[in-house]
Design a protein around this motif. Structure first.
Motif, PDB file in Angstrom:
ATOM      1  N   GLU A  59      -1.064  -1.395  -3.307  1.00 50.63           N
ATOM      2  CA  GLU A  59       0.323  -1.362  -2.838  1.00 50.63           C
ATOM      3  C   GLU A  59       0.316  -1.243  -1.320  1.00 50.63           C
ATOM      4  O   GLU A  59      -0.415  -0.415  -0.767  1.00 50.63           O
ATOM      5  N   ASP A  60       1.112  -2.088  -0.637  1.00 46.98           N
ATOM      6  CA  ASP A  60       1.096  -2.040   0.829  1.00 46.98           C
ATOM      7  C   ASP A  60       2.189  -1.152   1.408  1.00 46.98           C
ATOM      8  O   ASP A  60       2.228  -0.942   2.619  1.00 46.98           O
ATOM      9  N   HIS A  61       3.067  -0.591   0.570  1.00 50.11           N
ATOM     10  CA  HIS A  61       4.078   0.351   1.047  1.00 50.11           C
ATOM     11  C   HIS A  61       3.540   1.768   0.858  1.00 50.11           C
ATOM     12  O   HIS A  61       3.475   2.275  -0.260  1.00 50.11           O
ATOM     13  N   ALA A  62       3.144   2.388   1.956  1.00 53.93           N
ATOM     14  CA  ALA A  62       2.415   3.659   1.895  1.00 53.93           C
ATOM     15  C   ALA A  62       3.203   4.749   1.184  1.00 53.93           C
ATOM     16  O   ALA A  62       2.636   5.497   0.374  1.00 53.93           O
ATOM     17  N   LEU A  63       4.503   4.868   1.451  1.00 50.30           N
ATOM     18  CA  LEU A  63       5.294   5.951   0.861  1.00 50.30           C
ATOM     19  C   LEU A  63       5.376   5.808  -0.650  1.00 50.30           C
ATOM     20  O   LEU A  63       5.223   6.792  -1.392  1.00 50.30           O
ATOM     21  N   PHE A  64       5.600   4.586  -1.122  1.00 43.00           N
ATOM     22  CA  PHE A  64       5.682   4.359  -2.564  1.00 43.00           C
ATOM     23  C   PHE A  64       4.327   4.618  -3.209  1.00 43.00           C
ATOM     24  O   PHE A  64       4.237   5.256  -4.266  1.00 43.00           O
ATOM     25  N   ALA A  65       3.260   4.136  -2.570  1.00 42.37           N
ATOM     26  CA  ALA A  65       1.913   4.347  -3.109  1.00 42.37           C
ATOM     27  C   ALA A  65       1.583   5.833  -3.173  1.00 42.37           C
ATOM     28  O   ALA A  65       0.984   6.315  -4.148  1.00 42.37           O
ATOM     29  N   GLU A  66       1.986   6.578  -2.147  1.00 38.39           N
ATOM     30  CA  GLU A  66       1.712   8.023  -2.120  1.00 38.39           C
ATOM     31  C   GLU A  66       2.456   8.733  -3.244  1.00 38.39           C
ATOM     32  O   GLU A  66       1.903   9.644  -3.889  1.00 38.39           O
ATOM     33  N   LEU A  95      -2.447  -0.417 -10.959  1.00 41.57           N
ATOM     34  CA  LEU A  95      -1.021  -0.517 -10.659  1.00 41.57           C
ATOM     35  C   LEU A  95      -0.885  -1.417  -9.438  1.00 41.57           C
ATOM     36  O   LEU A  95      -1.354  -1.074  -8.346  1.00 41.57           O
ATOM     37  N   LEU A  96      -0.252  -2.556  -9.617  1.00 48.19           N
ATOM     38  CA  LEU A  96      -0.307  -3.638  -8.624  1.00 48.19           C
ATOM     39  C   LEU A  96       1.078  -4.080  -8.175  1.00 48.19           C
ATOM     40  O   LEU A  96       1.940  -4.386  -9.001  1.00 48.19           O
ATOM     41  N   ASP A  97       1.265  -4.114  -6.853  1.00 40.22           N
ATOM     42  CA  ASP A  97       2.470  -4.710  -6.288  1.00 40.22           C
ATOM     43  C   ASP A  97       2.248  -6.219  -6.154  1.00 40.22           C
ATOM     44  O   ASP A  97       1.111  -6.668  -5.970  1.00 40.22           O
ATOM     45  N   LEU A  98       3.317  -6.986  -6.248  1.00 39.61           N
ATOM     46  CA  LEU A  98       3.180  -8.442  -6.101  1.00 39.61           C
ATOM     47  C   LEU A  98       3.199  -8.874  -4.641  1.00 39.61           C
ATOM     48  O   LEU A  98       2.522  -9.830  -4.266  1.00 39.61           O
ATOM     49  N   ASP A  99       3.990  -8.203  -3.838  1.00 40.75           N
ATOM     50  CA  ASP A  99       4.155  -8.616  -2.445  1.00 40.75           C
ATOM     51  C   ASP A  99       3.316  -7.707  -1.555  1.00 40.75           C
ATOM     52  O   ASP A  99       3.740  -6.608  -1.192  1.00 40.75           O
ATOM     53  N   LEU A 100       2.133  -8.190  -1.199  1.00 40.77           N
ATOM     54  CA  LEU A 100       1.168  -7.371  -0.463  1.00 40.77           C
ATOM     55  C   LEU A 100       1.154  -7.696   1.029  1.00 40.77           C
ATOM     56  O   LEU A 100       0.109  -7.748   1.662  1.00 40.77           O
ATOM     57  N   GLY A 101       2.340  -7.920   1.586  1.00 41.07           N
ATOM     58  CA  GLY A 101       2.439  -8.153   3.019  1.00 41.07           C
ATOM     59  C   GLY A 101       1.590  -9.334   3.468  1.00 41.07           C
ATOM     60  O   GLY A 101       1.658 -10.417   2.883  1.00 41.07           O
ATOM     61  N   ARG A 102       0.773  -9.134   4.484  1.00 45.49           N
ATOM     62  CA  ARG A 102      -0.029 -10.225   5.046  1.00 45.49           C
ATOM     63  C   ARG A 102      -1.107 -10.715   4.098  1.00 45.49           C
ATOM     64  O   ARG A 102      -1.692 -11.779   4.314  1.00 45.49           O
ATOM     65  N   PHE A 103      -1.368  -9.968   3.006  1.00 49.92           N
ATOM     66  CA  PHE A 103      -2.379 -10.399   2.040  1.00 49.92           C
ATOM     67  C   PHE A 103      -1.813 -11.374   1.008  1.00 49.92           C
ATOM     68  O   PHE A 103      -2.554 -11.932   0.210  1.00 49.92           O
ATOM     69  N   VAL A 159      -3.698  -4.133 -16.260  1.00 57.88           N
ATOM     70  CA  VAL A 159      -2.910  -4.344 -15.044  1.00 57.88           C
ATOM     71  C   VAL A 159      -1.428  -4.116 -15.334  1.00 57.88           C
ATOM     72  O   VAL A 159      -0.859  -4.722 -16.245  1.00 57.88           O
ATOM     73  N   VAL A 160      -0.836  -3.226 -14.551  1.00 53.51           N
ATOM     74  CA  VAL A 160       0.607  -2.988 -14.624  1.00 53.51           C
ATOM     75  C   VAL A 160       1.198  -3.401 -13.283  1.00 53.51           C
ATOM     76  O   VAL A 160       0.811  -2.875 -12.232  1.00 53.51           O
ATOM     77  N   VAL A 161       2.096  -4.357 -13.306  1.00 57.93           N
ATOM     78  CA  VAL A 161       2.742  -4.826 -12.086  1.00 57.93           C
ATOM     79  C   VAL A 161       3.971  -3.976 -11.826  1.00 57.93           C
ATOM     80  O   VAL A 161       4.807  -3.786 -12.719  1.00 57.93           O
ATOM     81  N   ILE A 162       4.071  -3.452 -10.612  1.00 55.44           N
ATOM     82  CA  ILE A 162       5.248  -2.679 -10.201  1.00 55.44           C
ATOM     83  C   ILE A 162       5.827  -3.387  -8.986  1.00 55.44           C
ATOM     84  O   ILE A 162       5.191  -3.435  -7.926  1.00 55.44           O
ATOM     85  N   THR A 163       7.004  -3.952  -9.124  1.00 51.38           N
ATOM     86  CA  THR A 163       7.507  -4.875  -8.110  1.00 51.38           C
ATOM     87  C   THR A 163       8.977  -4.670  -7.788  1.00 51.38           C
ATOM     88  O   THR A 163       9.757  -4.213  -8.630  1.00 51.38           O
ATOM     89  N   ALA A 164       9.344  -5.032  -6.561  1.00 52.81           N
ATOM     90  CA  ALA A 164      10.744  -5.032  -6.161  1.00 52.81           C
ATOM     91  C   ALA A 164      11.424  -6.338  -6.554  1.00 52.81           C
ATOM     92  O   ALA A 164      12.647  -6.454  -6.488  1.00 52.81           O
ATOM     93  N   SER A 165      10.644  -7.329  -6.957  1.00 52.43           N
ATOM     94  CA  SER A 165      11.209  -8.624  -7.353  1.00 52.43           C
ATOM     95  C   SER A 165      11.916  -8.509  -8.699  1.00 52.43           C
ATOM     96  O   SER A 165      11.386  -7.924  -9.640  1.00 52.43           O
ATOM     97  N   GLY A 166      13.096  -9.090  -8.766  1.00 57.90           N
ATOM     98  CA  GLY A 166      13.830  -9.115 -10.026  1.00 57.90           C
ATOM     99  C   GLY A 166      13.750 -10.466 -10.718  1.00 57.90           C
ATOM    100  O   GLY A 166      14.479 -10.717 -11.681  1.00 57.90           O
ATOM    101  N   ASP A 167      12.858 -11.329 -10.239  1.00 59.68           N
ATOM    102  CA  ASP A 167      12.702 -12.684 -10.774  1.00 59.68           C
ATOM    103  C   ASP A 167      11.956 -12.617 -12.104  1.00 59.68           C
ATOM    104  O   ASP A 167      10.740 -12.443 -12.149  1.00 59.68           O
TER     105      ASP A 167
END
Length: 228
Positions: A17-24, A65-73, A90-98
Motif C-alpha cells: 500500500e502506498d498510502h502510509a496512514l492507511f497502511a499503518e 493485502l494489496l492496493d490497486l493504485d500504487l502511485g508511481r509503481f 490476495v485480498v485487494v483493498i481499493t478506493a476504486s468503485g469500478d
C-alpha cells in the motif's frame, strides 16, 4: 533414524500500500489481533513494480493485502497472479468503485475485493477467515463480479472498434487532443489551417458517436488504460 522435521516457515500478512496512514492503520489493527504483519517497503526513489513483486514473493506471505493504485509503481493488479501462484491469499483493498475492475482482480486470483470506505473490521474478519482456511466470498458474489468484468471488456472492445474507424491523421489529432492541445496549437504544429483541424475533430466526434472533444478524449483514455 528419522531426523526432526524442519519447522514450517512463518507465513504472515504483508501489506502492499502506498498510502502510509492507511497502511499503518491496517498494520496496527492486525498486530493488535496477534497477526505477524508487516508493510512491504515501497522505495521513494528507484525500483519498479517488478522490484515490488520480487520483494513480495520473497516475503512468502500467507495473506497479502494489496492496493490497486500504487502511485508511481502503477497498477497493483499485476501482482495478484504471481502472488496467488506462490500460495498467497490476495485480498485487494481499493478506493476504486469500478466493479469491472474488481471482477478482473477475482479472475486473476484475488480471494476478495474490499472497498477502502468499509470499516477495518471487515478486512480483519476477512483475514481471520482466510487464516482459518474458510471462504470469504460466495459463488454468487464471484459470479456477479466476473459478469461485471465481462461487460467491461465488451464495452472496451466496442470502443476499440470505434478507434479503428479513424484515419492515421485523425489518430494523430486525437493523440494531440489527449495531450491537452487546442485546435489552434494542433493546426500550428501540423502546418495546416484551423478549419482543417476542426473538420478532422468533427470527423472524430462523428465516428466516436459523441458530441464533445472531452468525451472523445475520455473514450480514447479508457481504451489506453485498459490496454496498459
Amino acid at each position: 533414524m528419522t531426523g526432526t522435521p524442519a519447522p514450517r516457515p512463518n507465513r504472515g500478512v504483508i501489506i502492499i500500500e502506498d498510502h502510509a496512514l492507511f497502511a499503518e492503520s491496517l498494520e496496527l489493527t492486525l498486530s493488535h489481533q496477534g497477526y505477524a504483519v508487516r508493510r512491504l517497503p515501497l522505495p521513494e526513489e528507484g525500483g519498479s513494480l517488478a522490484t515490488v513483486r520480487a520483494t513480495a514473493l520473497r516475503a512468502n506471505p500467507r495473506i497479502a493485502l494489496l492496493d490497486l493504485d500504487l502511485g508511481r509503481f502503477g497498477d497493483g493488479a499485476a501482482l495478484i497472479e504471481p502472488l496467488s501462484r506462490a500460495g498467497a491469499n490476495v485480498v485487494v483493498i481499493t478506493a476504486s468503485g469500478d466493479l469491472g475492475r474488481w471482477g478482473g482482480c477475482i479472475r486473476l486470483g484475488a480471494r476478495k475485493v474490499i472497498s477502502k470506505s468499509r470499516p477495518l473490521r471487515e478486512t480483519l474478519a476477512t483475514v481471520r477467515r482466510l487464516d482459518q482456511g474458510l471462504p470469504v466470498m460466495t459463488s454468487e458474489e464471484v459470479s456477479t463480479l466476473v459478469q461485471h468484468w465481462r461487460r467491461h471488456r465488451e464495452e472496451i472492445e466496442a470502443k476499440r472498434e470505434l478507434l479503428a474507424r479513424l484515419t492515421p491523421r485523425e489518430r494523430a489529432v486525437l493523440g494531440q487532443m489527449q495531450q491537452g492541445r487546442t485546435v489552434r496549437e494542433i493546426a500550428r504544429d501540423s502546418v495546416v489551417s484551423e478549419a482543417t483541424v476542426r473538420t478532422q475533430v468533427k470527423s472524430i466526434l462523428g465516428k466516436f458517436e459523441v458530441s464533445s472533444q472531452l468525451a472523445a478524449v475520455g473514450l480514447a483514455n479508457q481504451v489506453a488504460q485498459a490496454s496498459s
